[in-house]
Scaffold this motif. Structure first.
Motif, PDB file in Angstrom:
ATOM      1  N   ALA A   1      38.217  65.333 -47.211  1.00  0.00           N
ATOM      2  CA  ALA A   1      36.791  64.710 -47.260  1.00  0.00           C
ATOM      3  C   ALA A   1      37.039  63.234 -47.163  1.00  0.00           C
ATOM      4  O   ALA A   1      36.099  62.519 -46.634  1.00  0.00           O
ATOM      5  N   ILE A   2      38.013  62.644 -47.972  1.00  0.00           N
ATOM      6  CA  ILE A   2      38.296  61.415 -47.905  1.00  0.00           C
ATOM      7  C   ILE A   2      38.681  60.833 -46.547  1.00  0.00           C
ATOM      8  O   ILE A   2      38.313  59.785 -45.963  1.00  0.00           O
ATOM      9  N   TYR A   3      39.732  61.659 -45.837  1.00  0.00           N
ATOM     10  CA  TYR A   3      40.051  61.194 -44.576  1.00  0.00           C
ATOM     11  C   TYR A   3      38.726  61.245 -43.775  1.00  0.00           C
ATOM     12  O   TYR A   3      38.442  60.269 -42.601  1.00  0.00           O
ATOM     13  N   ARG A   4      37.881  62.238 -43.621  1.00  0.00           N
ATOM     14  CA  ARG A   4      36.591  62.196 -42.789  1.00  0.00           C
ATOM     15  C   ARG A   4      35.845  61.151 -43.211  1.00  0.00           C
ATOM     16  O   ARG A   4      35.183  60.350 -42.274  1.00  0.00           O
ATOM     17  N   GLY A   5      35.747  60.888 -44.410  1.00  0.00           N
ATOM     18  CA  GLY A   5      34.853  59.703 -44.741  1.00  0.00           C
ATOM     19  C   GLY A   5      35.326  58.414 -44.197  1.00  0.00           C
ATOM     20  O   GLY A   5      34.571  57.575 -43.694  1.00  0.00           O
ATOM     21  N   PHE A   6      36.553  58.098 -44.473  1.00  0.00           N
ATOM     22  CA  PHE A   6      37.332  56.978 -43.595  1.00  0.00           C
ATOM     23  C   PHE A   6      37.033  56.810 -42.219  1.00  0.00           C
ATOM     24  O   PHE A   6      36.689  55.755 -41.776  1.00  0.00           O
ATOM     25  N   ASP A   7      37.171  57.908 -41.452  1.00  0.00           N
ATOM     26  CA  ASP A   7      37.008  57.853 -40.170  1.00  0.00           C
ATOM     27  C   ASP A   7      35.889  57.513 -39.777  1.00  0.00           C
ATOM     28  O   ASP A   7      35.479  56.485 -39.003  1.00  0.00           O
ATOM     29  N   VAL A   8      34.827  57.824 -40.549  1.00  0.00           N
ATOM     30  CA  VAL A   8      33.197  57.710 -40.431  1.00  0.00           C
ATOM     31  C   VAL A   8      32.964  56.306 -40.420  1.00  0.00           C
ATOM     32  O   VAL A   8      32.565  55.405 -39.677  1.00  0.00           O
ATOM     33  N   GLY A   9      33.511  55.697 -41.588  1.00  0.00           N
ATOM     34  CA  GLY A   9      33.182  54.507 -42.206  1.00  0.00           C
ATOM     35  C   GLY A   9      34.101  53.415 -41.169  1.00  0.00           C
ATOM     36  O   GLY A   9      33.443  52.451 -40.786  1.00  0.00           O
ATOM     37  N   LYS A  10      35.174  53.780 -40.734  1.00  0.00           N
ATOM     38  CA  LYS A  10      35.797  52.906 -39.775  1.00  0.00           C
ATOM     39  C   LYS A  10      35.155  52.688 -38.355  1.00  0.00           C
ATOM     40  O   LYS A  10      35.059  51.742 -37.937  1.00  0.00           O
ATOM     41  N   THR A  11      34.659  53.763 -37.801  1.00  0.00           N
ATOM     42  CA  THR A  11      33.954  53.881 -36.801  1.00  0.00           C
ATOM     43  C   THR A  11      32.610  53.217 -36.995  1.00  0.00           C
ATOM     44  O   THR A  11      32.158  52.249 -35.874  1.00  0.00           O
ATOM     45  N   THR A  12      31.839  53.364 -37.938  1.00  0.00           N
ATOM     46  CA  THR A  12      30.467  52.713 -38.312  1.00  0.00           C
ATOM     47  C   THR A  12      30.724  51.183 -38.168  1.00  0.00           C
ATOM     48  O   THR A  12      29.962  50.240 -37.703  1.00  0.00           O
ATOM     49  N   GLY A  13      31.535  50.755 -38.899  1.00  0.00           N
ATOM     50  CA  GLY A  13      32.300  49.263 -39.063  1.00  0.00           C
ATOM     51  C   GLY A  13      32.429  48.792 -37.822  1.00  0.00           C
ATOM     52  O   GLY A  13      31.819  47.536 -37.458  1.00  0.00           O
ATOM     53  N   TYR A  14      33.265  49.392 -37.043  1.00  0.00           N
ATOM     54  CA  TYR A  14      33.380  48.869 -35.575  1.00  0.00           C
ATOM     55  C   TYR A  14      32.194  48.665 -34.653  1.00  0.00           C
ATOM     56  O   TYR A  14      32.021  47.842 -33.809  1.00  0.00           O
ATOM     57  N   ASN A  15      31.606  49.732 -34.858  1.00  0.00           N
ATOM     58  CA  ASN A  15      30.241  49.745 -34.095  1.00  0.00           C
ATOM     59  C   ASN A  15      29.145  48.590 -34.597  1.00  0.00           C
ATOM     60  O   ASN A  15      28.556  47.738 -33.816  1.00  0.00           O
ATOM     61  N   ALA A  16      29.058  48.131 -35.856  1.00  0.00           N
ATOM     62  CA  ALA A  16      28.490  47.180 -36.404  1.00  0.00           C
ATOM     63  C   ALA A  16      29.029  45.723 -35.840  1.00  0.00           C
ATOM     64  O   ALA A  16      28.447  44.762 -35.506  1.00  0.00           O
TER      65      ALA A  16
END
Length: 305
Positions: free
Chosen positions: A63-78
């Motif tokens: 779960a932590i890895y999945r969340g980190f992946d989503v957070g990283k992608t969201t930040g890059y998009n922002a």
């Protein structure tokens, strides 16, 4: 016209996605995710009918890895949205083009995440201890990229110029991320017919408040264990409470500002559910970071003695 490929971890099938422009729009990404998942489900049903066995899901990590992946992608998009907006406002096509390419890469990655990862578990959906751990892990991972950057900048700024410099450094790190997210939220409301047009000034002003809240909240959380205490347990416990108290209003304030600048309701059912999820996640993360900080401060103070 553009295209990109998505490989399903579950079936091994490679799906080609066509886009009207060079990069996918949010609507194209959403459609592609839905269509690929539908095709994957059909393939899984066929496999089960032929073999009598269920097709296992692909390994998407914890779960932590999945969340980190989503957070990283969201930040890059922002960040891509911010660059595109700056390029459009200043007329510098190179900056705008870079931002658009970053957004395109992020949207492709978001399709991969939607296809190969289970949907994130919200705290409002928790119905067992296992789902609570999943939601907590995903929240920690998703917050880590942004919080890590803010904590690092705040600590460096404080070491270089004191508390005011630390808050300024933390604010400067968060500002482009919040601005990009605010613009994206406004664009979604415009596409849904709920907002007339994107207002960059509103997005910027809200981002200023959000990033300042983030920096101040981070400063309070990482300093939560500074108060004197007799032993490790009392200091960690107090730091956890202080971190929770600091982080919940910080995150709720940021959410309110984001909704306000995009013209979203502040008190409908969706808002209430969002506030609940934000508050629970913020409390757990703030308490966790605060307790770790308290333990570290006690260790360093004992070492100094």
């Amino acid at each position: 016209m553009g295209n990109f490929s998505i490989t399903s971890d579950r079936t091994g099938q490679v799906y080609d996605v066509l886009t009207a422009g060079d990069t996918p729009t949010p609507e194209e990404s959403a459609r592609a995710s839905a269509m690929i998942k539908q095709a994957d489900d059909a393939a899984a049903d066929k496999y089960e009918a032929e073999t009598g066995r269920s097709l296992p899901m692909g390994d998407s990590g914890n779960a932590i890895y999945r969340g980190f992946d989503v957070g990283k992608t969201t930040g890059y998009n922002a960040l891509g949205t911010t660059l595109e907006s700056i390029g459009g406002l200043t007329g510098i096509e190179g900056i705008a083009g870079l931002g658009q390419r970053m957004q395109g890469d992020a949207r492709e990655e978001q399709v991969r995440e939607a296809v190969n990862m289970p949907a994130p578990t919200q705290f409002s959906e928790v119905d067992s201890f296992g789902s609570f751990l999943t939601a907590t892990g995903e929240a920690i991972g998703q917050t880590a990229p942004e919080m890590g950057g803010t904590i690092g900048a705040t600590l460096l700024g404080t070491a270089a110029g004191g508390p005011a410099a630390g808050i300024a450094a933390g604010t400067s790190v968060g500002l482009p991320l919040f601005y990009g997210r605010n613009i994206d939220t406004q664009r979604s409301e415009v596409a849904a017919g709920n907002l007339g047009e994107v207002n960059e000034w509103n997005a910027f002003m809200a981002a200023g408040g959000q990033s300042l809240l983030s920096a101040v909240g981070t400063k309070l959380v990482i300093g939560a264990g500074a108060a004197p205490a007799k032993n490790l347990f009392s200091r960690v416990g107090r730091a956890a409470v202080d971190g929770t108290v600091a982080e919940i209003p910080t995150e709720l304030g940021q959410e309110v500002l984001q909704r306000l600048q995009a013209g979203q309701s502040l008190d409908d059912d969706d808002a209430m559910e969002t506030y609940f999820n934000v508050a629970v996640g913020a409390g757990l993360i703030g308490g966790g970071v605060g307790s770790v900080g308290g333990a570290c401060l006690l260790y360093t103070s004992d070492a100094a003695d």
